[in-house]
Design an enzyme around this catalytic site. Structure first.
Site, PDB file in Angstrom:
ATOM      1  N   ASP A 183      28.565  -3.212  -7.550  1.00 45.46           N
ATOM      2  CA  ASP A 183      28.030  -3.457  -6.207  1.00 45.46           C
ATOM      3  C   ASP A 183      26.515  -3.683  -6.246  1.00 45.46           C
ATOM      4  O   ASP A 183      25.896  -3.715  -7.322  1.00 45.46           O
ATOM      5  CB  ASP A 183      28.411  -2.264  -5.313  1.00 45.46           C
ATOM      6  CG  ASP A 183      28.634  -2.645  -3.861  1.00 45.46           C
ATOM      7  OD1 ASP A 183      28.115  -3.675  -3.419  1.00 45.46           O
ATOM      8  OD2 ASP A 183      29.319  -1.872  -3.155  1.00 45.46           O
ATOM      9  N   ASP A 238      30.826  -7.837   3.658  1.00 47.96           N
ATOM     10  CA  ASP A 238      32.126  -7.164   3.689  1.00 47.96           C
ATOM     11  C   ASP A 238      33.060  -7.737   4.754  1.00 47.96           C
ATOM     12  O   ASP A 238      32.641  -8.009   5.883  1.00 47.96           O
ATOM     13  CB  ASP A 238      31.942  -5.672   3.995  1.00 47.96           C
ATOM     14  CG  ASP A 238      31.331  -4.930   2.819  1.00 47.96           C
ATOM     15  OD1 ASP A 238      30.937  -5.586   1.835  1.00 47.96           O
ATOM     16  OD2 ASP A 238      31.263  -3.692   2.900  1.00 47.96           O
TER      17      ASP A 238
HETATM   18  C1  GLA Z   1      29.806  -2.418  -0.312  1.00 48.08           C
HETATM   19  C2  GLA Z   1      30.859  -3.358  -0.879  1.00 48.08           C
HETATM   20  C3  GLA Z   1      32.208  -2.932  -0.346  1.00 48.08           C
HETATM   21  C4  GLA Z   1      32.489  -1.492  -0.745  1.00 48.08           C
HETATM   22  C5  GLA Z   1      31.374  -0.583  -0.264  1.00 48.08           C
HETATM   23  C6  GLA Z   1      31.483   0.817  -0.832  1.00 48.08           C
HETATM   24  O1  GLA Z   1      29.734  -2.550   1.077  1.00 48.08           O
HETATM   25  O2  GLA Z   1      30.561  -4.675  -0.516  1.00 48.08           O
HETATM   26  O3  GLA Z   1      33.213  -3.799  -0.814  1.00 48.08           O
HETATM   27  O4  GLA Z   1      32.610  -1.421  -2.136  1.00 48.08           O
HETATM   28  O5  GLA Z   1      30.102  -1.083  -0.615  1.00 48.08           O
HETATM   29  O6  GLA Z   1      30.471   1.644  -0.344  1.00 48.08           O
END
Ligand code: GLA
Length: 680
Positions: A183, A238
Site C-alpha cells: 500500500d 478505493d
Molecule cells: C488503502 C487501500 C485499501 C486497503 C486499506 C487498508 O486504503 O487502498 O485497499 O488496503 O488501505 O487500510
C-alpha cells in the site's frame, strides 16, 4: 479517497504525499528504527528490476477481507480458514480462485525486539505461518499486506515496510506467503518508483515466488512504469460498495487497456459483489466489466454469509474464462454515447467478448457489429450469451436492449458451425414509459431478427404489474421474420388511477422457432415510471420526486451536503463560506433525473464544492434536457465561491443533473446544487 470527518486520520495520512515531498525524505531516514534494513544491506547478487517473476500470467483470482470487514474484529483466523474451506467446498477453487489474502490490521502495533513483524495475537493467535499452512493444505495460496510507508493505512498505525523491505519480505517468505499487496500510506514523500522497486527486489531476493501487487492508487501513473516492477497495480482510489463508486473506477480503468498483459495488470480494486450495496444486476455488471478489463478477481464479500445469487455470479465459469483468457488483453472501449457502452476484448481463440453496458437508469438499446469489434468478415457468426448460457447465430449485428445498470455479455466468433444455432433476436422498446396514474402511455416494441436464418412463428408479449391495463394496438405475432426485419407492435399502457409515483417492473418477451425447430424464448425487463407533472410556478427541485438518482458515495441528500454513507448524514450546504438552506448535496460521479413533462422552462442553481472537504475536491456540473447538454460549468475547485448555472429546459420530458469528477477521480468531490430551482 473520500473525506469523512471520522476518518481524517486516514485521509490526512494519504494527502501527505504531495505536501511533504523531499524535505521529509531526510526526516524519515533520521527517525528510522535502528533495526531498519535498506537496499545496501541486501544480498550482493545482482537483481535486475527488469526481470519478470513469471507469476500472474492471468489476472490473480482469490479473496481479500478488506471490502467486507475493514479492520473489524471478524477479520481473524476463523474467517480466513472459513474462506479457504468454502473455496474448496463450493467449487470456487475449481473455478480458479486461488489466493486467500489478508489485508490491513493483521499485524501487532509493535515490531518485536528483532525488528520483526508479528501477527495480532487476538486475530491470529497461532501466527501467520499456521494460517499459511492451513491455506496451503487446501491447495490454495496465502496473501498478505503492508504499506510502502512507515505505517499502514489504518489509523491505529501498524508498522509499514519502508526501510524494512528486506527483512519484512524475508519474514513473509518464511511464513509461506505467496502474494503481497503493498500500500501507499505514510510514504514520507519517498519516490514511488523507488519505494516499490526496493520491495520488488527484496521479494526477489527471498527466492520465493510472490505475486507483487502495487497499491499506490494510480497516483504516479503506475501503468506507465510498473510493468517492470509489479504484477499488478491499482489504478484508482478505493472502491466502495455503491454503483457510483464502481462506475467511476471502471471509467478510470477502461482507458488504460494498452498497459495490461500477462504478468502485469491494471487493478481497478477488489470486488464488492455480494456486499449488499448494489443490486444483483449491478453486481453482474461489476463482475462482467472487471472480467472484460482483465482485472484481478479478488472476492471482497464474506462468503460465509453469501447468498446463492452471489455464488452464482462469482462462479460463472464463462465469465471467469473471459478474465482468465491467456492472451491477456484488457478489453477496450469501442463506443460510448449517452451512457451506452460497447467494450470489446480480443480472446486467444480469435473470438471477441462484447460487453453491452448500460450506465443509465432506464433500459437502453446498445448496438455494435462484428466488424466494429474487430472480427473478420464472415457470412454469419455465433454469439453466446455468457449470463444466459445460450448460443445463437447472427449475420453480424450485435445488439440488445439492456436493462438499467445491466450488462449483456456476448462472446462472438466467426464460427463455421453458426447454422446449428437459432437466429439471435433483439427485443426493442422505444424508451421507458413515463406515465401519469390513470392515463395511457404509448409504447412500441420490436422483435428484430439479427440472425442469418429467419425466425419462425414469432410472437411478442408485454406484461406489467397487476391492475395495469396493457393493450396491443397492432398484431403481436407473425409467421416469420427474415434477417434484418422486425415484428413491430404498438401497445397502450395504463396504470390504475391512484397509482403512487415510482418505478414499476414490466417485461417484454418474445417466442420463436429456428428453421430447424428449436424453440426460443427470451425476455427483457424494463421499468415504467409513474410520474406527476411538476407544479406550475417556481419550485425547489429538492421538494420534487426524483425519477432516478446515482451518486459516488452514499445517497443524494436533500437540503444538506453529502455525508458519504447513510441518508441524512450531511451538513448544512456551504460553498465559499455561504450557507444555503435548499438544494441537493451529491458526490461525484452523480446523476439525478426529474420528470418535467414538457412543462418547464428553466433550471437555476448556485453550484460548487462544499467547504467541508477542506482544500480538496474538483467537480464540474452539467444540466441535460432529454438527451442534450444544455448547461455546464467547467471544472470548479474548493477554492471557488458558488457559481451560477442556468439552463433552458423548455419542452424537455426529463431533466438530468450531472456532476463529474473534474478529471481527477472522485476523492473529496462533495458537490452542492444549492438554491436549485425549476420554473414550470
Ligand atoms: C488503502 C487501500 C485499501 C486497503 C486499506 C487498508 O486504503 O487502498 O485497499 O488496503 O488501505 O487500510
Amino acid at each position: 479517497m473520500r473525506h469523512l470527518p471520522t476518518r481524517t486520520t486516514r485521509t490526512s495520512g494519504r494527502t501527505v504525499i504531495g505536501a511533504l515531498a523531499a524535505g521529509l525524505l531526510c526526516a524519515a531516514g533520521a527517525t528510522a528504527p535502528a533495526v531498519a534494513d535498506s537496499p545496501t544491506t541486501a544480498p550482493a547478487a545482482a537483481i535486475s528490476p527488469q526481470s519478470d517473476n513469471g507469476l500472474a500470467l492471468t489476472p490473480p483470482m482469490g479473496f481479500n477481507n478488506w471490502n467486507s470487514t475493514h479492520c473489524r474484529a471478524e477479520f481473524n483466523e476463523a474467517m480466513v480458514k472459513g474462506i479457504a474451506d468454502i473455496f474448496v467446498e463450493k467449487g470456487l477453487k475449481e473455478a480458479g480462485y486461488q489466493y486467500v489474502n489478508l489485508d490491513d490490521c493483521w499485524a501487532k502495533p509493535q515490531r518485536n525486539a528483532d525488528g520483526k513483524l508479528e501477527a495480532d495475537p487476538v486475530r491470529f493467535p497461532n501466527g501467520i505461518k499456521a494460517v499459511a499452512d492451513y491455506v496451503h493444505s487446501k491447495g490454495l495460496k496465502l496473501g498478505i499486506y503492508t504499506s510502502a510507508g512507515t505505517k499502514t493505512c489504518d489509523s491505529v498505525g501498524l508498522p509499514g515496510a519502508l526501510g524494512h523491505e528486506y527483512s519484512d519480505a524475508q519474514q513473509f517468505a518464511d511464513w509461506g506467503v505467496d502474494y503481497l499487496k503493498y500500500d501507499n500510506c505514510n510514504n514520507q514523500g519517498v519516490d514511488a518508483k523507488k519505494r516499490y522497486t526496493t520491495m520488488r527486489e527484496a521479494l526477489e531476493a527471498t527466492g520465493r515466488p510472490i505475486v507483487y501487487s502495487i497499491c499506490e492508487w494510480g497516483q504516479n501513473k503506475p501503468w506507465e512504469w510498473a510493468a517492470d516492477v509489479g504484477n499488478l497495480w491499482r489504478t484508482t482510489g478505493d472502491i466502495s460498495d455503491s454503483w457510483g463508486s464502481m462506475l467511476s473506477i471502471m471509467k478510470q480503468n477502461l482507458p488504460l487497456a494498452a498497459a495490461a498483459g500477462p504478468g502485469h495488470w491494471n487493478d481497478p480494486d477488489m470486488l464488492e459483489v455480494g456486499n449488499g450495496g448494489m443490486t444483483d444486476t449491478e453486481y453482474r455488471t461489476h463482475f462482467s466489466m472487471w472480467s472484460v478489463m482483465a482485472a484481478p478477481l479478488l472476492i471482497g464479500s464474506d462468503l460465509r454469509k453469501a447468498t446463492p445469487e452471489t455464488f452464482e455470479i462469482l462462479s460463472n465459469r464463462e465469465v471467469i474464462a473471459v478474465d482468465q483468457d491467456p492472451l491477456g488483453k484488457q478489453g477496450a472501449v469501442v463506443s460510448s454515447t449517452g451512457g451506452r457502452w460497447v467494450v470489446a476484448k480480443e480472446m486467444e481463440d480469435g473470438s471477441r467478448v462484447v460487453a453491452l453496458f448500460n450506465e443509465t437508469g432506464s433500459a437502453q438499446r446498445i448496438s455494435t457489429t462484428a466488424k466494429e469489434v474487430g472480427l473478420p468478415e464472415a457470412d454469419a457468426y455465433t454469439t453466446r450469451d455468457l449470463w444466459q448460457h445460450t448460443t445463437y447465430n447472427t449475420a453480424g449485428g450485435i445488439s440488445a436492449t439492456v436493462p438499467a445498470h445491466g450488462t449483456v455479455l456476448l462472446r462472438v466468433a466467426a464460427d463455421s458451425k453458426w447454422a446449428a444455432y437459432p437466429p439471435a433476436v433483439e427485443l426493442g422498446l422505444n424508451g421507458s414509459p413515463l406515465v401519469e396514474a390513470g392515463r395511457s402511455a404509448p409504447l412500441t416494441t420490436t422483435v428484430t431478427d439479427l440472425g442469418r436464418t429467419p425466425a419462425k412463428s414469432v410472437s411478442a408479449t408485454l406484461t406489467g404489474p397487476s391492475g395495469w391495463q396493457i393493450e396491443a394496438l397492432s398484431p403481436t405475432g407473425t409467421d416469420a421474420v427474415p434477417t434484418g426485419r422486425a415484428l413491430t407492435t404498438r401497445w397502450q399502457v395504463t396504470p390504475p388511477a391512484g397509482t403512487a409515483t415510482g418505478t414499476y417492473d414490466l417485461k417484454l418477451s418474445a417466442q420463436y422457432r429456428s428453421p430447424t425447430g428449436t424453440h426460443v424464448r427470451s425476455s427483457v425487463p424494463f421499468q415504467a415510471h409513474v410520474v406527476v407533472a411538476p407544479p406550475a410556478g417556481n419550485s425547489y427541485l429538492s421538494d420534487l420526486p426524483q425519477l432516478s438518482a446515482s451518486n459516488g458515495w452514499g445517497p443524494v441528500e436533500k437540503d444538506t451536503s453529502n455525508g458519504e454513507s447513510k441518508a441524512g448524514d450531511g451538513n448544512p450546504m456551504t460553498i465559499g463560506g455561504t450557507v444555503f438552506a435548499k438544494g441537493l448535496g451529491v458526490h461525484a460521479d452523480s446523476a439525478v433525473e426529474f420528470y418535467t413533462g414538457g412543462a418547464c422552462s428553466a433550471v437555476t442553481a448556485q453550484v460548487g464544492v462544499d467547504d467541508e472537504t477542506g482544500t480538496n475536491g474538483t467537480v464540474s456540473f452539467e444540466i441535460w434536457a432529454d438527451g442534450t447538454k444544455v448547461a455546464s460549468t467547467g471544472v470548479l475547485t474548493n477554492a471557488m465561491a458558488a457559481q451560477p448555472i442556468t439552463a433552458d429546459v423548455s419542452g424537455a420530458q426529463v431533466v438530468r443533473l450531472v456532476v463529474t469528477d473534474g478529471g481527477d477521480g472522485i476523492n473529496y468531490d462533495h458537490a452542492d446544487w444549492a438554491n436549485l430551482r425549476i420554473g414550470c
